[in-house]
Design an enzyme around this catalytic site. Structure first.
Site, mmCIF file in Angstrom:
data_model
loop_
_atom_site.group_PDB
_atom_site.id
_atom_site.type_symbol
_atom_site.label_atom_id
_atom_site.label_comp_id
_atom_site.label_asym_id
_atom_site.label_seq_id
_atom_site.Cartn_x
_atom_site.Cartn_y
_atom_site.Cartn_z
ATOM 1 N N CYS A 114 0.818 -1.224 0.000
ATOM 2 C CA CYS A 114 0.000 0.000 0.000
ATOM 3 C C CYS A 114 0.849 1.269 0.000
ATOM 4 C CB CYS A 114 -0.938 0.003 1.201
ATOM 5 S SG CYS A 114 -2.016 -1.425 1.227
ATOM 6 N N HIS A 263 -3.894 6.787 2.059
ATOM 7 C CA HIS A 263 -4.187 5.459 1.525
ATOM 8 C C HIS A 263 -5.595 5.050 1.949
ATOM 9 C CE1 HIS A 263 -4.071 1.463 0.251
ATOM 10 N NE2 HIS A 263 -4.154 0.978 1.467
ATOM 11 N N ASN A 293 -10.060 -0.997 -1.425
ATOM 12 C CA ASN A 293 -8.626 -0.771 -1.235
ATOM 13 C C ASN A 293 -7.889 -1.288 -2.471
ATOM 14 O OD1 ASN A 293 -5.963 -0.751 -0.462
ATOM 15 N ND2 ASN A 293 -6.272 -1.861 1.456
HETATM 16 N N1 ACO Z 1 -18.630 -10.004 6.979
HETATM 17 C C1 ACO Z 1 -19.267 -10.300 8.109
HETATM 18 N N2 ACO Z 1 -18.658 -10.593 9.264
HETATM 19 C C2 ACO Z 1 -17.309 -10.563 9.264
HETATM 20 C C3 ACO Z 1 -16.576 -10.276 8.126
HETATM 21 C C4 ACO Z 1 -17.282 -9.983 6.935
HETATM 22 N N3 ACO Z 1 -16.672 -9.665 5.790
HETATM 23 N N4 ACO Z 1 -15.269 -10.334 8.423
HETATM 24 C C5 ACO Z 1 -15.173 -10.666 9.722
HETATM 25 N N5 ACO Z 1 -16.426 -10.810 10.233
HETATM 26 C C6 ACO Z 1 -16.812 -11.143 11.594
HETATM 27 C C7 ACO Z 1 -15.710 -11.807 12.373
HETATM 28 O O1 ACO Z 1 -15.700 -13.197 12.093
HETATM 29 C C8 ACO Z 1 -16.122 -11.515 13.795
HETATM 30 O O2 ACO Z 1 -17.116 -12.416 14.171
HETATM 31 P P1 ACO Z 1 -17.168 -12.988 15.678
HETATM 32 O O3 ACO Z 1 -17.373 -11.773 16.543
HETATM 33 O O4 ACO Z 1 -18.329 -13.895 15.649
HETATM 34 O O5 ACO Z 1 -15.851 -13.635 15.896
HETATM 35 C C9 ACO Z 1 -16.757 -10.120 13.688
HETATM 36 O O6 ACO Z 1 -17.083 -9.943 12.300
HETATM 37 C C10 ACO Z 1 -15.859 -9.010 14.135
HETATM 38 O O7 ACO Z 1 -14.594 -9.223 13.540
HETATM 39 P P2 ACO Z 1 -13.384 -8.310 13.863
HETATM 40 O O8 ACO Z 1 -12.213 -8.730 13.039
HETATM 41 O O9 ACO Z 1 -13.213 -8.168 15.326
HETATM 42 O O10 ACO Z 1 -13.960 -6.941 13.290
HETATM 43 P P3 ACO Z 1 -13.340 -5.528 13.408
HETATM 44 O O11 ACO Z 1 -14.321 -4.636 14.035
HETATM 45 O O12 ACO Z 1 -11.933 -5.546 13.915
HETATM 46 O O13 ACO Z 1 -13.257 -5.102 11.885
HETATM 47 C C11 ACO Z 1 -11.771 -4.982 10.041
HETATM 48 C C12 ACO Z 1 -12.525 -5.897 10.970
HETATM 49 C C13 ACO Z 1 -12.775 -4.113 9.270
HETATM 50 C C14 ACO Z 1 -10.949 -5.785 9.058
HETATM 51 C C15 ACO Z 1 -10.877 -4.079 10.915
HETATM 52 O O14 ACO Z 1 -10.086 -4.839 11.784
HETATM 53 C C16 ACO Z 1 -10.018 -3.230 10.086
HETATM 54 O O15 ACO Z 1 -10.460 -2.317 9.423
HETATM 55 N N6 ACO Z 1 -8.696 -3.469 10.097
HETATM 56 C C17 ACO Z 1 -7.820 -2.788 9.240
HETATM 57 C C18 ACO Z 1 -7.518 -3.702 8.183
HETATM 58 C C19 ACO Z 1 -7.526 -3.079 6.828
HETATM 59 O O16 ACO Z 1 -8.099 -2.063 6.570
HETATM 60 N N7 ACO Z 1 -6.858 -3.778 5.950
HETATM 61 C C20 ACO Z 1 -6.793 -3.360 4.631
HETATM 62 C C21 ACO Z 1 -5.562 -3.852 4.049
HETATM 63 S S1 ACO Z 1 -4.199 -3.226 4.860
HETATM 64 C C22 ACO Z 1 -3.838 -1.797 4.269
HETATM 65 O O17 ACO Z 1 -4.181 -1.460 3.177
HETATM 66 C C23 ACO Z 1 -3.100 -0.900 5.127
#
Ligand code: ACO
Length: 336
Positions: A114, A263, A293
């Site tokens: 990224c 980003h 993304n």
């Molecule tokens: N749809 C539905 N439910 C989902 C999904 C989905 N796509 N993905 C995960 N879940 C569920 C999980 O299984 C979990 O269920 P559980 O509570 O029964 O275990 C629940 O949703 C919550 O999951 P978390 O991972 O705790 O959710 P969180 O609030 O942390 O959000 C997310 C996840 C959006 C990925 C967040 O951690 C985030 O934004 N992280 C940054 C990662 C990112 O943006 N990466 C992009 C690439 S990296 C970069 O470009 C820099």
């Protein structure tokens, strides 16, 4: 008078196929509500079977060359940032060079995910400042969709990414004052201790059992794996630091900056950075809602959108920051 680099043209490309959150919900256990609430993403574009990252790069590069009114034969260096290369080797820049029909200029791949576009711009800026090259193409190009796990097991990662490309032409310029269009400074960082918080393990030569094996495929090692929380926390911290670096190096403040390009990993990350730095929401240009993304393509694709809709105007002071897998992060300050 001093020799600096400046951006003279920007171009972008996304494939025509739009994939909405509802389309994803038909493939895996997810929902429009979950994706919008956690990430801000509403749709993304996905490539067709015959598309390649070098093919997308060609489209974006040609658009940037046209915008800059520069002939492809006049380019001195080709830089392609991608985490989704055409092939394991040679680099995607070489495939692009062949497609462009230009030869013998150096063609370099940048593997900083990224942050790849910021690394690329910084490399181009150094070559131009030293006088070694006058015109450089910097391209970010990605096809994620062919490499994502479209089952429930991959839903946390798969909903985030989209395909596309963005490109800029950078040229040498003689500047007399800070009012002149130029790249003021670039700031690059990495912390490899976070490498396995967002990575794709196989194919890889570090595996004792070989580059890619049935065991890897059975484990799903060919799909990206992410510690979402670690990425989120570090992205907010590091992009904020990056903007501080760029402002401090040039003795300007948030108020002096007209437009911010962050980003686009997650709208919530960018809102948290803006809140932390007290940047008014209207100064942050977000595209994640419609593109998802697009990793290295994100910032140039956003610049192209902002030029087209009239948001990005000549003379504006622009700050950019990115964070990604590695971990890597970087920033830059430019006069558009
Ligand atoms: N749809 C539905 N439910 C989902 C999904 C989905 N796509 N993905 C995960 N879940 C569920 C999980 O299984 C979990 O269920 P559980 O509570 O029964 O275990 C629940 O949703 C919550 O999951 P978390 O991972 O705790 O959710 P969180 O609030 O942390 O959000 C997310 C996840 C959006 C990925 C967040 O951690 C985030 O934004 N992280 C940054 C990662 C990112 O943006 N990466 C992009 C690439 S990296 C970069 O470009 C820099």
């Amino acid at each position: 008078m001093a020799v600096r680099s400046r951006i003279t043209g920007v171009g972008g490309f996304v494939p025509s196929r739009v994939v909405t959150n509802h389309d994803l919900a038909a493939m895996m256990d997810t929902s429009d509500e979950w994706i919008v609430e956690r990430t801000g993403i509403q749709q993304r574009h996905w490539a067709g079977p015959d598309d390649s990252p070098s093919g997308f790069a060609l489209e974006a590069a040609n658009a940037a060359l046209t915008a800059a009114n520069v002939a492809k034969e006049d380019i001195d260096l080709l830089l392609v940032a991608t985490l989704s290369p055409d092939h394991f080797f040679p680099g995607t820049a070489c495939f692009l060079q062949a497609k462009m029909g230009i030869s013998e200029i150096p063609a370099l791949d940048i593997r900083q995910q990224c942050t790849g576009f910021i690394y690329g711009t910084s490399i181009a800026d150094q070559f131009i400042r030293t006088g070694m090259y006058e015109k450089v193409l910097v391209i970010g190009s990605e096809i994620h969709s062919k490499g994502l796990d479209k089952t429930d097991a991959g839903r946390d990662v798969t909903v985030l990414f989209g395909d596309g490309a963005g490109a800029i032409v950078m040229e040498a310029t003689d500047v007399e004052s800070t009012d002149d269009s130029q790249v003021f400074s670039t700031h690059l960082h990495a912390d490899g201790s976070g490498a396995d918080a967002l990575w794709l393990s196989s194919p890889g030569m570090a595996h004792p059992d070989g580059l890619v094996t049935h065991a890897h495929l059975d484990r799903g090692d060919q799909y990206p794996k992410m510690n979402g929380r670690a990425v989120y926390v570090n992205a907010v911290k590091r992009m904020s630091e990056g903007i501080h670096d760029a402002l401090a190096a040039n003795e300007v403040t948030i108020d002096d900056v007209d437009l911010f390009f962050f980003h686009q990993a997650n709208l919530r990350i960018n809102e948290a950075v803006a809140q932390r730095l007290q940047i008014p929401a209207g100064k942050v240009y977000n595209t994640i809602q419609k593109f998802g993304n697009t990793t290295a393509a994100t910032i140039p694709l956003g610049m192209k959108e902002a030029v087209e809709d009239g948001t990005l105007q000549p003379g504006m002071l622009v700050a950019c920051a990115a964070f990604g897998s590695g971990f890597t992060w970087g920033s830059m300050l430019i006069r558009w």
